[in-house]
Design an enzyme around this catalytic site. Structure first.
Site, PDB file in Angstrom:
ATOM      1  N   HIS A 262    -143.500 -31.785 -22.042  1.00 32.68           N
ATOM      2  CA  HIS A 262    -144.691 -31.465 -21.495  1.00 32.68           C
ATOM      3  C   HIS A 262    -144.419 -30.487 -20.413  1.00 32.68           C
ATOM      4  CE1 HIS A 262    -148.509 -32.369 -18.910  1.00 32.68           C
ATOM      5  NE2 HIS A 262    -147.752 -32.482 -18.521  1.00 32.68           N
ATOM      6  N   HIS A 475    -174.403 -45.698   1.923  1.00 32.71           N
ATOM      7  CA  HIS A 475    -174.755 -45.213   1.521  1.00 32.71           C
ATOM      8  C   HIS A 475    -174.927 -44.091   2.899  1.00 32.71           C
ATOM      9  CE1 HIS A 475    -176.589 -46.750  -2.534  1.00 32.71           C
ATOM     10  NE2 HIS A 475    -177.585 -46.245  -1.982  1.00 32.71           N
TER      11      HIS A 475
HETATM   12  C1  TPP Z   1    -157.249 -34.829 -11.671  1.00 32.27           C
HETATM   13  C2  TPP Z   1    -155.619 -34.758 -12.497  1.00 32.27           C
HETATM   14  N1  TPP Z   1    -154.859 -35.530 -12.977  1.00 32.27           N
HETATM   15  C3  TPP Z   1    -153.665 -35.617 -12.922  1.00 32.27           C
HETATM   16  C4  TPP Z   1    -152.890 -33.935 -13.091  1.00 32.27           C
HETATM   17  C5  TPP Z   1    -151.473 -34.233 -13.185  1.00 32.27           C
HETATM   18  N2  TPP Z   1    -151.453 -33.984 -14.667  1.00 32.27           N
HETATM   19  C6  TPP Z   1    -150.884 -32.421 -14.753  1.00 32.27           C
HETATM   20  S1  TPP Z   1    -151.430 -32.679 -16.628  1.00 32.27           S
HETATM   21  C7  TPP Z   1    -151.609 -34.247 -17.060  1.00 32.27           C
HETATM   22  C8  TPP Z   1    -151.599 -34.947 -17.861  1.00 32.27           C
HETATM   23  C9  TPP Z   1    -152.033 -33.757 -18.628  1.00 32.27           C
HETATM   24  O1  TPP Z   1    -152.333 -34.657 -20.655  1.00 32.27           O
HETATM   25  P1  TPP Z   1    -152.660 -33.849 -21.728  1.00 32.27           P
HETATM   26  O2  TPP Z   1    -153.645 -32.906 -21.425  1.00 32.27           O
HETATM   27  O3  TPP Z   1    -152.045 -34.762 -23.184  1.00 32.27           O
HETATM   28  O4  TPP Z   1    -151.716 -32.022 -21.300  1.00 32.27           O
HETATM   29  P2  TPP Z   1    -150.395 -32.209 -22.592  1.00 32.27           P
HETATM   30  O5  TPP Z   1    -149.382 -33.026 -21.887  1.00 32.27           O
HETATM   31  O6  TPP Z   1    -150.619 -32.238 -23.751  1.00 32.27           O
HETATM   32  O7  TPP Z   1    -149.911 -30.873 -21.928  1.00 32.27           O
HETATM   33  C10 TPP Z   1    -151.211 -34.767 -15.752  1.00 32.27           C
HETATM   34  C11 TPP Z   1    -151.577 -36.042 -15.816  1.00 32.27           C
HETATM   35  C12 TPP Z   1    -154.029 -33.278 -12.593  1.00 32.27           C
HETATM   36  N3  TPP Z   1    -153.198 -31.706 -13.346  1.00 32.27           N
HETATM   37  N4  TPP Z   1    -155.179 -32.932 -11.932  1.00 32.27           N
END
Ligand code: TPP
Length: 665
Positions: A262, A475
């Site tokens: 990832h 609020h």
């Molecule tokens: C609002 C937000 N929270 C956390 C992150 C950190 N982050 C980046 S990718 C990810 C996981 C995403 O999972 P998924 O959409 O399934 O992506 P994949 O592992 O399949 O590439 C996180 C938590 C972020 N970029 N944005």
């Protein structure tokens, strides 16, 4: 022999794993997993012209799972955008066009900045609304001059984020038939297999929103993906979600299907193994000519644009006025006479000298400006009657008739703001969206994204202080105005009366390179007298509203609802023999942009006795009053009581200002 679809997709895989390896950071998994889907979409369906990324009728593509940025960079490079291979080699390096997440304005063809999960899909919904509304306003029989799809890739992360619920729910209600989303259903997020934290029945969820759902598509079977896209395009009254089963990091023999691919480079050994697995013998960043040829969209793209140009030329002949207006609106230019008419309205607001709440003054401004500007696309998150955002020409948009100028966003502050960003990026509109200032916090990151991207959207926030009264501390904003003022590239205005309100609206509308937040009171505010020079200085963000003869003993600085009590305090202090200047400072960021001479003329350095007055957090004001100054404001939460009683209780009164001045050394 022409390359197979798999070979073409493998070019994305190779570029992604090699660029992440070279940068020693990034996310190879999602691009490798979605490569086959991207190949079908971009080769067979995307209506775009790499040589003209600004072609108005291009399909929009949003990579909502922005961490997979190498996917879009690979696509743009391979199809022929001005994104040479050197830029991919410089992935994530200073001043490259390939930053860690796709940033709007860096690589041509990146339609929006993504990375904060869930917001990309909100932008995509905004773009699809913009397309549908612009088409309803401008298309004519035989002339579908506005006619494109919005495609969005998203992952589990986007679907877990609450904003995806807000915007996909509204997309269903509005029947956005040209919105097609692809869910990368790989079962993996950062912490591992998602079973422990994401077990929604996603197809049922989207069906409940009123979407067409195409479930169980094998995202590595090009034919299945092609069939799904065809079915998506055939459904014109509902948005479509294509649920694609994919393997994250497809091609990496030991890391695919796990979170190990990832957010980190695969490593040289594993990349070697992937090259063998994929039968990709080429060196890093070396793409064979036949693969480039298979991807190249320059000729087909130019032909598509040319065909549209011909349609547009015929439209121009048959409907010259509409065509000219569409060109103007897409360029973002205001009508030639707008400034003159706006200035006349500002003068009128001054002359009327009406005591009104600034939210009411805002409604009067909307009435005037939205009548002059059909590109204004208003809205409120279910607070129209409180935000006062409806004007006489308001027409809501709906699934059946999208030709209106107002979006009933429902109780979706974050969704509203992300959608507004998508509308702004699409072009053709000047969106504004309103809520209580307090609930800006729900939308906060979308306001930041508008500022980061330089989208000139207008965020309207009413009920701006403890003065809102009985609803109580939940609020009553305290720290929110400071928060907005600290956001780079956001102009925050807190006007004190109808004339300042009109100037704030005009300033927001003429701005082209960034958003504005307009902050309005619930309670009535006294009109302030101004001469012509003072009125013209409102647009400078801060100006002398009331002056003394000679050098002031003290300068009082106030904004919005506190300007009135500050003027009263100045009068009391004058009676006591003090020389007092009152500075009204509706926009600190705009004032800060003025030249040094102007700022010195308003706030001379030699006058160190200064008091700032604002029913908001005191800390913000120290940069204007200095160590020798004082601030009358709030440093606690509010209470529930009538607004006037609260202002008295918390000491935001003219008497308190007088006492504070007396206490200065
Ligand atoms: C609002 C937000 N929270 C956390 C992150 C950190 N982050 C980046 S990718 C990810 C996981 C995403 O999972 P998924 O959409 O399934 O992506 P994949 O592992 O399949 O590439 C996180 C938590 C972020 N970029 N944005």
């Amino acid at each position: 022999m022409s390359s197979t679809r798999r070979e073409l997709a493998n070019a994305i895989r190779a570029l992604s794993m090699d660029a992440v390896q070279q940068a020693n950071s990034g996310h190879p998994g999602a691009p490798m997993g979605m490569a086959d889907i991207a190949q079908v979409l971009w080769a067979d369906h995307m209506q775009h012209n790499p040589s003209n990324p600004d072609w108005a009728n291009r399909d929009r593509f949003v990579l909502s799972n922005g961490h997979g940025s190498m996917l879009i960079y690979s696509l743009l490079h391979l199809t022929g955008y001005a994104l040479p291979i050197e830029e991919l080699k410089n992935f994530r390096q200073l001043h490259s066009k390939t930053p860690g997440h796709p940033e709007y304005g860096y690589a041509p063809g990146v339609e929006t900045t993504t990375g904060p999960l869930g917001q990309g899909v909100s932008n995509a919904v905004g773009m699809a609304i913009a397309e549908k509304t612009l088409a309803a306003q401008f298309n004519q029989p035989n002339f579908d001059v506005v006619d494109h799809f919005t495609y969005c890739f998203l992952g589990d992360g986007c679907l877990m984020e609450g904003i995806s619920h807000e915007v996909c729910s509204l997309a269903g209600t509005l029947g956005l038939g040209k919105l097609v989303a692809f869910w990368d259903d790989n079962g993996i997020s950062i912490d591992g297999h998602v079973e422990g934290w994401f077990t929604d029945n996603t197809p049922a969820r989207f069906e409940a929103y009123g979407w067409q759902v195409i479930a169980n598509v094998d995202g590595h079977d090009s034919q299945a993906v092609a069939d799904a896209i065809a079915a998506a395009k055939a459904e014109t009254s509902k948005p479509t979600l294509i649920c694609c089963k994919t393997i994250i990091g497809f091609g990496s023999p030991n890391k695919s299907g796990t979170h190990n691919c990832h957010g980190a480079p695969l490593g040289l050994e594993e990349i070697k193994a992937a090259r063998e697995f994929l039968n990709w013998p080429h060196a890093p960043f070396d793409i064979p000519a036949d693969i480039y040829a298979g991807w190249d969209a320059k000729v087909s793209g130019a032909e598509k644009e040319q065909a549209w140009n011909e349609t547009f030329a015929a439209y121009q002949k048959t409907h010259p006025k509409l065509a000219a207006e569409l060109i103007r609106r897409l360029s973002g230019d205001l009508p030639a006479d707008f400034v003159e008419k706006a200035d006349a309205f500002i003068q009128q607001s001054q002359d009327k000298s009406e005591n009104v709440a600034s939210r009411k003054a805002s409604q009067n401004s909307i009435e005037t400006f939205a009548t002059l500007l059909p590109e204004v696309l208003g809205g409120s998150a279910d607070l129209a009657g409180s935000n006062l955002t409806i004007w006489s020409g308001t027409k809501g948009i709906s699934a059946d008739d999208a030709s209106g100028n107002y979006i009933y966003y429902g109780v979706r502050e974050f969704g509203m703001s992300g959608i507004m960003n998508g509308i702004g990026l699409h072009g053709g509109f000047r969106p504004f969206g309103a809520t209580f200032l307090m609930f800006m916090e729900y939308a906060r990151n979308a306001v930041r994204m508008a500022s980061l991207m330089g989208i000139p959207n207008i965020f309207v926030y009413t009920h701006d202080s403890i003065g809102q009264g009985e609803d109580g501390p939940t609020h009553q904003p305290i720290e929110q105005v400071a928060n907005l003022r600290l956001t780079p590239n956001l102009d925050t205005w807190r006007p004190c009366d109808a004339a300042e309100t009109a100037v704030a609206w005009k300033s927001a509308l003429v701005r082209k390179n960034g958003p504005s937040a307009l902050i309005f009171s619930r309670q009535g505010l006294p009109a302030q007298p101004r001469n012509a020079k003072q009125l013209s200085h409102v647009a400078k963000g801060g100006y002398v509203l009331k002056d003394c003869t000679g050098i002031p003993d003290v300068i009082l600085i106030a904004t919005g609802s506190e300007v009135g009590i500050t003027v009263e305090a100045a009068e009391q202090l004058s009676v006591l023999g003090m020389a007092v200047r009152v500075v009204s400072m509706p926009s600190t960021s705009v004032f800060d942009k003025q030249d040094a001479d102007y700022r010195e003329s308003v706030l001379p350095k030699s006058v160190t006795k200064r008091v700032a007055v604002e029913a908001a957090h005191v800390d913000f004001w120290h940069k204007y009053v200095g160590l020798g100054g004082a601030v009358v404001g709030m440093s606690t939460f509010g209470e529930s009581a009538p607004g006037a009683a609260l202002l008295k209780y918390f000491g935001i009164t003219s008497d308190a200002v007088v006492e504070t001045v007396k206490g200065l050394n």
